[in-house]
Design a protein around this motif. Structure first.
Motif, PDB file in Angstrom:
ATOM      1  N   UNK A 207      43.298  38.052  31.633  1.00  0.00           N
ATOM      2  CA  UNK A 207      42.396  38.389  33.027  1.00  0.00           C
ATOM      3  C   UNK A 207      41.198  39.571  32.442  1.00  0.00           C
ATOM      4  N   UNK A 208      41.677  40.194  31.494  1.00  0.00           N
ATOM      5  CA  UNK A 208      40.794  41.246  31.097  1.00  0.00           C
ATOM      6  C   UNK A 208      39.638  40.616  30.581  1.00  0.00           C
TER       7      UNK A 208
ATOM      8  N   UNK B 190      36.523  48.395  40.322  1.00  0.00           N
ATOM      9  CA  UNK B 190      37.586  48.442  40.967  1.00  0.00           C
ATOM     10  C   UNK B 190      38.556  47.535  40.562  1.00  0.00           C
ATOM     11  N   UNK B 191      37.996  46.170  40.041  1.00  0.00           N
ATOM     12  CA  UNK B 191      38.862  45.221  39.493  1.00  0.00           C
ATOM     13  C   UNK B 191      39.669  45.715  38.170  1.00  0.00           C
ATOM     14  N   UNK B 192      39.071  46.488  37.337  1.00  0.00           N
ATOM     15  CA  UNK B 192      39.777  47.151  36.194  1.00  0.00           C
ATOM     16  C   UNK B 192      40.558  48.125  36.293  1.00  0.00           C
TER      17      UNK B 192
ATOM     18  N   UNK C  65      42.491  48.234  38.951  1.00  0.00           N
ATOM     19  CA  UNK C  65      43.633  47.289  39.461  1.00  0.00           C
ATOM     20  C   UNK C  65      44.363  46.886  38.480  1.00  0.00           C
ATOM     21  N   UNK C  66      43.591  46.268  37.291  1.00  0.00           N
ATOM     22  CA  UNK C  66      44.287  45.845  36.187  1.00  0.00           C
ATOM     23  C   UNK C  66      44.974  47.010  35.424  1.00  0.00           C
ATOM     24  N   UNK C  67      44.654  48.002  35.083  1.00  0.00           N
ATOM     25  CA  UNK C  67      45.034  48.919  34.626  1.00  0.00           C
ATOM     26  C   UNK C  67      46.153  49.755  34.988  1.00  0.00           C
ATOM     27  N   UNK C  68      46.303  49.581  36.265  1.00  0.00           N
ATOM     28  CA  UNK C  68      47.337  50.367  37.072  1.00  0.00           C
ATOM     29  C   UNK C  68      47.069  51.963  36.934  1.00  0.00           C
TER      30      UNK C  68
ATOM     31  N   UNK D  24      40.285  52.119  46.695  1.00  0.00           N
ATOM     32  CA  UNK D  24      39.770  51.234  45.624  1.00  0.00           C
ATOM     33  C   UNK D  24      39.744  49.805  46.256  1.00  0.00           C
ATOM     34  N   UNK D  25      40.866  49.247  46.818  1.00  0.00           N
ATOM     35  CA  UNK D  25      41.003  48.196  47.272  1.00  0.00           C
ATOM     36  C   UNK D  25      39.644  47.694  48.389  1.00  0.00           C
TER      37      UNK D  25
END
Length: 307
Positions: free
Chosen positions: A187-188, A251-253, A255-258, A270-271
């Motif tokens: 995904x990244x 914001x997608x990054x 969410x991916x990095x937690x 962020x959402x």
């Protein structure tokens, strides 16, 4: 979430989500109605419809995730449901990124007047290439990612039945992380490549329109008609859309990095920012598309007359 700020943030998230569903739902209904009447869609409308379907389903899963997390106890079944929704959200999120990239490239090739050989080669072929590449890219991604996901769910199911891994179970068979974690590297890289292409195409499109507008003003044509003003409006809408797309990617990054745990107030903010782009971009697409704008104007005017 139970604090006043958390409740306000949830309400704002709900409003933005409804705006996203209404805007993209409108595009889907109008283009599907046109397809039913004429039995075909031009490539631009096909891309818009696919992108709107991706965004509509993406926001449905985002809303479902928030609702289940807040209203259901965090038991084993709830965790599995949230994992499934999170996986579906990831797929449609990447489909949204891919659809946005292809739509931007499509507009860039159609509108720009560069004499580069690549643009000259793409112009007569873009109508056929982009829809095919969109379908092929989604199928390739699903086929490439289905194996690790199926393996994870099989291992997870066997662990839930035994409640414990046996001593001779290999480390590679242990369920480490969710399917989302398994597919995170894919995904990244996928998102970064698409973001770079979309950003480049947007900048090329803005520069091309700006040069064309400047040439109109130098030739004096800009003072005689509305073309210059129209070009300025398109440039402003493109820059506005690009700004929200950059926020969407950031914001997608996150969410991916937690970095922010799901359920925190900061993650909810962020959402909200993440949901702003599909909502704002759908409004821009409706306002800049003559067919969609005409239908929307007729609906609003008929409502005004009836009231």
């Amino acid at each position: 979430m139970a604090t006043p700020l958390g409740i306000i943030a949830l309400v704002v998230f709900g409003i933005v989500s409804i705006a996203t569903l209404l805007g993209n739902g409108f595009i889907i209904v109008v283009n599907c109605h046109s397809w039913l009447k004429r039995r075909k869609l031009v490539p631009c409308d096909l891309l818009l419809t696919c992108l709107s379907i991706f965004r509509f389903l993406l926001q449905c899963f985002a809303l479902s995730h928030q609702y289940i997390y807040i209203s259901s106890p965090m038991d084993f079944m709830c965790n599995n449901i949230l994992k499934g929704i999170g996986l579906a959200w990831m797929y449609f999120n990447m489909a949204n990124v891919l659809g946005t990239t292809y739509l931007t490239v499509f507009y860039c090739v159609k509108v720009t007047t560069f004499s580069h050989p690549l643009f000259l080669w793409l112009k007569p072929r873009i109508d056929r290439l982009v829809p095919r590449m969109l379908v092929m890219s989604i199928l390739a991604f699903v086929l490439f990612s289905v194996s690790p996901v199926v393996r994870y769910w099989r291992t997870e199911s066997s662990c839930s039945l035994t409640r414990n891994l046996t001593a001779n179970t290999s480390h590679s068979e242990a369920p480490e992380g969710s399917p989302y974690m398994i597919l995170k590297p894919l995904q990244s890289s996928f998102s970064a490549i698409n973001f770079s292409i979309c950003l480049t195409a947007s900048i090329i499109l803005i520069v091309s329109l700006w040069k064309h507008t400047r040439n109109l003003k130098k030739s004096g044509m800009g003072t005689k008609d509305f073309s210059t003003q129209a070009h300025f409006e398109v440039i402003k809408q493109l820059m506005f859309s690009l700004f929200f797309y950059i926020l969407y990617f950031v914001t997608m990054i996150i969410s991916m990095t937690d970095i922010l745990m799901f359920g925190n107030f900061e993650r909810l903010i962020s959402d909200i920012i993440h949901a702003l782009y599909p909502s704002a971009h759908s409004i821009i697409l409706i306002w800049t598309n003559p067919k969609l704008k005409g239908v929307c104007t007729r609906i609003l005017s008929s409502r005004d007359r009836s009231s």
